[in-house]
Design a protein around this motif. Structure first.
Motif, PDB file in Angstrom:
ATOM      1  N   ILE B 261      -6.045  21.159   1.230  1.00 28.44           N
ATOM      2  CA  ILE B 261      -7.403  21.685   1.408  1.00 28.44           C
ATOM      3  C   ILE B 261      -8.400  20.532   1.521  1.00 28.44           C
ATOM      4  O   ILE B 261      -9.282  20.524   2.377  1.00 28.44           O
ATOM      5  CB  ILE B 261      -7.775  22.625   0.242  1.00 28.44           C
ATOM      6  N   ARG B 262      -8.212  19.549   0.675  1.00 27.28           N
ATOM      7  CA  ARG B 262      -9.114  18.389   0.721  1.00 27.28           C
ATOM      8  C   ARG B 262      -9.045  17.707   2.088  1.00 27.28           C
ATOM      9  O   ARG B 262     -10.062  17.333   2.673  1.00 27.28           O
ATOM     10  CB  ARG B 262      -8.724  17.405  -0.388  1.00 27.28           C
ATOM     11  N   GLN B 263      -7.843  17.551   2.602  1.00 26.07           N
ATOM     12  CA  GLN B 263      -7.667  16.898   3.904  1.00 26.07           C
ATOM     13  C   GLN B 263      -8.351  17.701   4.997  1.00 26.07           C
ATOM     14  O   GLN B 263      -8.980  17.127   5.884  1.00 26.07           O
ATOM     15  CB  GLN B 263      -6.171  16.734   4.208  1.00 26.07           C
ATOM     16  N   ILE B 264      -8.224  19.022   4.945  1.00 26.65           N
ATOM     17  CA  ILE B 264      -8.851  19.868   5.952  1.00 26.65           C
ATOM     18  C   ILE B 264     -10.364  19.640   5.972  1.00 26.65           C
ATOM     19  O   ILE B 264     -10.985  19.513   7.036  1.00 26.65           O
ATOM     20  CB  ILE B 264      -8.545  21.358   5.689  1.00 26.65           C
ATOM     21  N   TYR B 265     -10.959  19.569   4.795  1.00 32.79           N
ATOM     22  CA  TYR B 265     -12.410  19.380   4.756  1.00 32.79           C
ATOM     23  C   TYR B 265     -12.808  17.983   5.215  1.00 32.79           C
ATOM     24  O   TYR B 265     -13.832  17.788   5.856  1.00 32.79           O
ATOM     25  CB  TYR B 265     -12.968  19.716   3.367  1.00 32.79           C
TER      26      TYR B 265
END
Lengths: 445, 500, 439
Positions: B261-265
């Motif tokens: 999720i962090r990477q997506i953001y």
């Protein structure tokens, strides 16, 4: 009414008092010898240690007559306090995941570790991957939230793993659950080395990209920054020496391999973990300045552990390596003091050197030795009282302080058990009453 | 089938107005009373019949009215016109021609809003889990109310993801509004419990897509049901029920989900920069690719994150702050603990509390170890709403898989019995969710100008013997579905799998 | 009066040059079954303890071991191992426990023991001179998770010998039974899963569990009935009786000569096992209870001995006291139950005395701890006349230490098994020497 308030406040006082004097104990400082005397704690730090000390105003006095004080034990390899799996085993390089994201401060293992004298632990990703996830150091501050457990200022780490474990998912015959369609590269030690080199290669290129970006902005340009890749970001930190590598390894060949890979990429492995054949390549390890964190006497559970010897720690220490003894197990964690004693039995280490393996040595390995690992003025007041010589397996932990707060008291624990049991029984009874009667009895034929 | 009642709707308007007007005009011109006595009633009867099912103006009179936004009216009138609340008050004049309902002995409430639902997307209906789910099989403890199956992907299973670049379990561009199927049988079931509105989310995978506010009207076209098409991105940190392990693809650990999720953001932020730069001056710049997953994430104005235990609440609130996303936590099973309220007040985030209370295991081993935590959770879980209320934390209740009227009513009653004042319970299912989703200007209470979503009961809402008499959605009347035989429909939804 | 002396003299002459005759002189002797004697000597002749006394003259030609500054204890006995049967647990080919089959009392662990297992070396140089080695781990099943009720015959063996025959003390010291279990795995303190209304643990309802449990117990009882029918038929010399190896193996059990070793974790299971044993009229030894609780009085009243598992273990449940496993031995002692310790993991057999030491820290008197690794197991496994204490006539299984063997820092200086001194070297010590001296 007022009396009960005073009693209550008085009972709470030791927990919150800033000044504590623990007196009449045998103090094993680890770095500055052993003495009979007192320890003064002020504002969470060790203020003074000596045969005679200055007692600050408003001190709580703890009489430790006949008892022993050692620095809080530091476990250099642990997986407690983690929510969910400790492995992101789907990929062979999982450097994007971070244990820091999944700390569980309510894991009872934290309390049980305290009861075993542990005050600090290096919480690691599992060993399913050649390159695992990011790791961190925690203090066992039972009762605080996740942020409150973090050892402030400790250099973050990352887990590497060599040997049987990271190649298991790649092995169609022997691997747990691995089938030809799900076999994950690597399947051999050769592939493990390759996986690590490939990832570091990628990280090197990524670093070059970011360095170039940095150079351009320094020149006053405004380029679009490169895409931040969490997987490569942490490896970039490894290359820059900002993130410690803790590498799980067993056999001498893979130990040597990793030291050479690190050389090729210009960084140092911070600690070798388990390193059960470290004694075979002790001089190479010593030359590289890498620390070794090992088991005292585990062996034979895997073929790569078949040449493990209980003298491993002693041999490595004698060859000039900073050696610590770890648990990698929530049960073993509770008696690292006796694990340390095994270094006396196997290899003839002195009591101080043995104790160092679970105190100042792991502190040095984790770069936190300015704060913890020995009893010296100025260091954090992380200490443990034992009722007998701490290296005797007849000894029991009585009290544990972290940052000058009393986090474990055996007497309180034991005395509180009936009340806890009663509380639980009340809830069980309440639930039973609101349930319909279940059919069938309990007794078998 | 509600549809069959609609055939007169719409066609009567000019006729109705015209006849009435004609009758009036005839009277004024001094035509005999005889004519009046025969024709007008006949015409009125005709009109009454014509509009009986679908009045464009209706009034409920002499009822107790719980407006939620204001004081309770002991004996009041609500007037509905064109699907909106035209007037509400005591001693109101009923407009001429309005179909009147005698509300004597009845109570009118705003229609209930289910703040996190999958109703309207039949493929996401939760199947009852097989017995023996057990606690030990789960690799991640934050089991969110995610359905066990993702049938959309079952047909052609994707190869296991090898990293974040494969965008595993990500359909962030999806809008629930585009997947609404008006034939979902749960619509009627949930409506019969008094719910006129659901905030339906495409609750699947890690980035499920955006939820939409749906009015539970019987419509031919799904679009007619949509009140707001996009209200926020649904996130989960597990695949729901599936045990990870090797071969399951990235990610398969809780930290893996969070890292993803962090990477997506991060990617979304970078994407935005690049797209903006390109839009600003494309000449000479390499064309950036289009990424609908990132577009979906960028478009979402808020995110929903799962959190049941206090540890998870802390984790997710920090995470949302790091991602700089306004967040709503859902689940909240440990919200009865004092730490929860303190944490939530600190961050000021609203929360959605699951009504699917944990219950004592059926037929347990009397000597199995029951942890204190789980015993407390079963005992005090339903007290969470009352505690949040007292602490001033904005919250709403949601069904979390319950879809039978009896189950829903009982669930709310449990919270009331545990200390939540009835008006607060009602608010937690009406105005609060409306506020949380930013639609308090058009629903959630009985106020002039708001959408005419109402539920009319005999007895106080959520009491055991209360009967729901009728439900109004967008001003249209519905009758509650007949109750299944005692214990009939209960089994399915009380199985453990209803909420993961 | 002179005859014993002459006999000893003759024996000595015969055994003088042999390697299982030795005189240990001037040590502090801890016989276990009697008070310690300082500065005493022990004469070992032909592998047996011939004499213990303050002053024993060294007979001609007999090797003397100087015990000055050292203590002598009976060799330690580990009541829970798979020594010789399992080398590296992760490699199935090296593991010979856990056979297939539901009722397999005829399987003999003894004849599958590899005397050259490295585990024996490591155990004996640490002073563990005999062990019980078991045909299965007791997880409830045999291979591939299938249910196994009777796993085979556990053997009491010395940890040194040329062959398993050499090592055998009792080839059928117990028959190992895996009694049906009701227990769900205990909590280990990880994150709580409270997200669903299913509750924790448990597969299926309790009623289902009980039904399955009762069926399994009945099945076990049926097998005993069949064995008894065979016993009767054999005793009556019925013509045409075909020799059945399984039932043959059960005969000593039915005769009360060989006990069943049964793993039972909790009081209710212990109670059921005791009831079963009474119904079947057989002797039992309870193995690895995790709680004694209400079963204590019954165990004491019926003189049923208990083998305690690892003392260094986590509590069973999340809310249980952290020292639950540490205090169990003291609890057993206070209830008057006779018990012995077992390490139940080959790689840790050498740590047997340290398991016992932890029990002492948490309430067990030290001499009781010592008994639980010497005379108690000897008696429980039917070799009380041969092992477990330093007494005349017993096997000369001895260890000589620099101090209390329960203390980790104590060094073992000499080990004798059947009077023969064991070379205190193992693969591990050899690797140590080699690599310590690497230039």
């Amino acid at each position: 009414m007022r009396k009960s308030w005073i009693v209550a406040l008085a009972a709470l006082a030791p927990l919150y008092a800033e000044n504590i004097v623990i007196q009449n104990a045998t103090i094993l400082t680890v770095t500055k010898g052993t003495l009979q005397g007192s320890v003064v704690i002020k504002d969470g730090k060790i203020a003074e240690i000596g045969e005679k000390v200055m007692m600050p105003q408003n001190s709580t006095i703890v009489d430790a007559g006949g008892q022993y004080i050692i620095p809080g034990i530091i476990d250099c390899h642990s997986h407690i306090a983690v929510d969910g799996s400790v492995n992101e085993g789907s990929v062979s390089v999982s450097s994007m995941v971070n244990i820091k994201d999944v700390i569980n401060p309510e894991d009872i293992s934290i309390y049980r570790a305290l009861a075993g004298g542990v005050t600090t632990a290096n919480i690691l990703h599992g060993s399913a991957n050649p390159i695992g996830g990011q790791t961190l150091v925690l203090k066992m501050r039972w009762g605080k939230d996740a942020q409150g457990l973090i050892f402030e200022g400790a250099v973050p780490g990352i887990k590497f793993a060599l040997g049987e474990n990271p190649k298991r998912p790649g092995n169609p015959q022997g691997g747990r659950g691995a089938t030809p369609t799900t076999a994950r590269y690597p399947a051999t030690r050769m592939g493990v080395e390759d996986t690590i080199r490939e990832a570091l290669n990628e990280a090197k290129a990524y670093k070059a990209e970011w360095d170039e970006y940095g150079a351009k902005t320094a020149r006053g340009e405004h380029p679009i920054p490169p895409r931040k890749d969490l997987k490569l970001e942490s490896l970039k930190e490894v290359l820059e020496g900002k993130r410690y590598v803790h590498a799980h390894c067993y056999r001498e060949d893979e130990i040597l391999m990793l030291l050479r890979v690190a050389d090729d990429y210009g960084f140092k492995i911070r600690t070798l973990q388990h390193v059960l054949e470290g004694y075979k390549v002790a001089q190479e390890i010593a030359a590289s300045g890498t620390g070794a964190s090992t088991f005292s006497d585990w062996w034979a559970f895997k073929i790569e552990a078949f040449d493990a010897i209980p003298y491993n720690a002693a041999v490595m220490q004698k060859k000039g390596i900073v050696v610590s003894l770890n648990s990698d197990d929530e049960e073993l964690m509770r008696h690292l003091n006796t694990e340390a004693a095994k270094a006396m039995k196997y290899g003839g280490l002195s009591e101080t050197d043995a104790l160092a393996m679970v105190t100042i040595n792991p502190a040095r390995q984790l770069g936190i030795d300015s704060r913890v690992g020995s009893l010296e003025a100025g260091k954090d007041a992380d200490l443990v009282i034992y009722d007998k010589d701490p290296l005797s397996d007849f000894a029991k932990v009585q009290k544990v302080w972290i940052d000058g707060h009393l986090y474990f008291d055996r007497e309180t624990d034991v005395n509180g058990r009936p009340a806890k049991a009663l509380e639980k029984q009340k809830l069980i009874d309440k639930e039973k009453q609101s349930q319909p009667k279940s059919a069938g009895g309990r007794r078998p034929a | 089938m509600a549809g069959s009642r609609n055939f007169l709707f719409g066609s009567n308007r000019p006729f109705f107005g015209g006849v009435f007007g004609a009758a009036f005009a005839v009277r004024r011109k001094g035509v005999t009373v005889f004519f009046m006595r025969k024709l007008v009633p006949a015409l009125l009867l005709l009109c009454a019949w014509a509009i009986a099912e679908n009045p464009r103006t209706l009034a409920i009179r002499n009822a107790k009215i719980v407006t939620v936004s204001g004081p309770v009216l002991g004996k009041g009138t609500v007037v509905v016109r064109n699907g909106l609340i035209e007037a509400v008050g005591e001693n109101l004049a009923v407009p001429a021609g309005a179909w009147t309902i005698d509300g004597e002995g009845m109570t009118v409430y705003p229609g209930l809003i289910d703040s996190l639902s999958t109703v309207g997307i039949p493929s996401l209906a939760v199947a009852p889990a097989p017995a023996g789910r057990g606690g030990r099989g789960q690799s991640t403890p934050t089991q969110t109310p995610t359905p066990a199956t993702t049938p959309a992907t079952a047909a052609t299973p994707a190869p296991p993801a090898k990293g974040p670049e494969d965008r595993p379990a990500t359909t962030s561009w999806v809008l629930a509004a585009d997947e609404i199927d008006p034939s979902d049988h749960r619509i009627e079931s949930v409506r019969s419990a008094g719910f006129t509105t659901t905030v339906t989310f495409p609750a699947r995978g890690i980035f499920g897509g955006q939820g939409s506010i749906i009015d539970l009207a019987s419509a031919e076209h799904a679009g007619e049901m949509v009140v707001v098409p996009a209200v926020g991105q649904y996130l989960a940190v597990s695949r729901g029920g599936g045990f990870g392990g090797f071969g399951a693809g990235f990610p398969n650990s809780l930290m893996g989900y969070i890292a993803y999720i962090r990477q997506i953001y991060l990617d979304a932020e970078h994407y935005r920069l690049v797209q903006e730069a390109y839009a600003h001056s494309p000449r000479g710049m390499e064309r950036p690719p289009y990424d609908r997953a990132l577009e979906g994430v960028i478009e979402s104005k808020r995110i929903l994150l799962p959190a049941n235990r206090v540890v998870e609440m802390d984790r997710m609130l920090r995470f949302a702050a790091e991602l700089k996303q306004p967040a709503i936590l859902y689940g909240m099973r440990e919200a009865y603990r004092a730490e929860a309220a303190l944490l939530l007040k600190k961050y000021g985030s609203p929360v959605l509390v699951s009504m699917h209370w944990n219950e004592a295991p059926r037929d347990p081993d009397p000597e199995a170890d029951r942890t204190m935590r789980s015993l407390e959770n079963i005992d005090q879980g339903p007290a969470a709403p009352a505690l949040l209320q007292n602490a001033g934390v904005p919250f709403a209740l949601y069904s979390d898989g319950l879809d039978q009227p009896r189950d829903l009513q009982r669930a709310v009653k449990k919270a009331i019995d545990a200390g939540l004042a009835r008006p607060d319970a009602i608010r937690a299912l009406t105005l609060s969710p409306a506020e949380i989703y930013g639609v308090a200007d058009r629903m959630g209470s009985i106020e002039v100008g708001k959408i005419a979503n109402l539920v009319v009961t005999k007895g106080d809402l959520f009491d055991d013997h209360t009967q729901i008499q009728m439900i109004f959605v967008d001003g249209k009347q519905y009758k509650p579905a007949p109750e299944p035989p005692a214990g009939g429909g209960r089994g399915a939804t009380e199985e453990p799998g209803a909420s993961q | 009066m002179r005859l014993p002396g002459i006999l000893i003299g003759c024996a000595l002459a015969a055994g003088a040059a042999s390697n299982n005759t030795v005189l240990i002189r001037g040590a502090d002797v801890y016989p276990v079954t009697s008070e310690p004697v300082n500065g005493a000597s022990i004469l070992v002749v032909d592998g047996k303890i011939a004499d213990i006394g303050a002053k024993i003259a060294a007979p001609k030609g007999v090797r003397v071991v100087d015990g000055k500054g050292l203590r002598v204890y009976p060799g330690m006995i580990d009541s829970g191992t798979q020594l010789g049967l399992s080398e590296i647990p992760s490699i199935r080919e090296t593991v010979d426990t856990g056979e297939l089959g539901e009722f397999m009392p005829q399987l003999r662990a003894l004849a599958s023991v590899n005397p050259d297992s490295e585990h024996f070396t490591v155990a004996r140089i640490a002073g563990i001179t005999s062990v019980m080695t078991f045909p299965a781990t007791g997880g409830g099943g045999g291979r591939a998770g299938a249910r196994q009720y009777i796993s085979g015959q556990a053997a009491l063996i010395h940890t040194s010998g040329w062959t398993w025959e050499d090592m055998a003390i009792s080839g059928q010291a117990a028959v190992f039974v895996q009694f049906p279990s009701l227990e769900t795995p205990g909590g280990r303190g990880g994150a709580e899963n409270i997200a669903g209304p299913a509750g924790e643990g448990g597969t299926g309802t309790f009623t289902q569990m009980m039904r399955t449990y009762r069926e399994e117990v009945a099945k076990l009882a049926d097998f005993f009935d069949e064995a008894r029918r065979y016993q009767k038929a054999k005793a009556a010399n019925l013509p045409g009786l075909v020799r059945d190896l399984k039932y043959e193996a059960m005969l000593p059990v039915l005769d009360g000569k060989v006990p069943l070793a049964i793993a039972a974790a909790t009081p209710r299971l212990i109670h059921d096992v005791i009831q079963f044993a009474e119904t079947q009229n057989v002797k039992i030894v309870i193995v690895q209870p995790r709680e004694l609780g209400s079963a204590s009085t019954e165990l004491k009243a019926k003189n049923i001995p208990v083998i305690l598992g690892r003392v260094l273990a986590l509590p069973r449940g999340q809310d249980d006291p952290y020292d639950q496993a540490f205090t169990l031995p003291a609890e057993a002692y206070k209830a008057g139950i006779k018990f012995a310790f077992g390490t139940f993991e080959n790689q840790f057999v050498r740590n047997l005395p340290y398991q016992a030491a932890t029990a002492v820290a948490f309430g067990l008197p030290e001499d009781e701890a010592l008994k639980a690794i010497t005379i108690n197991p000897a008696q429980i496994w039917g070799a009380g006349d041969q092992l477990g204490s330093i007494e005349k006539g017993k096997s000369a299984d001895l260890l000589m230490t620099t101090g209390d063997p329960l203390e980790i820092q104590t060094q073992v200086k000499h080990v004798f098994i059947r009077g023969q001194e064991i070379e205190l070297s193992s693969k591990q010590t050899r690797l140590y020497d080699r690599y310590l001296n690497r230039q």
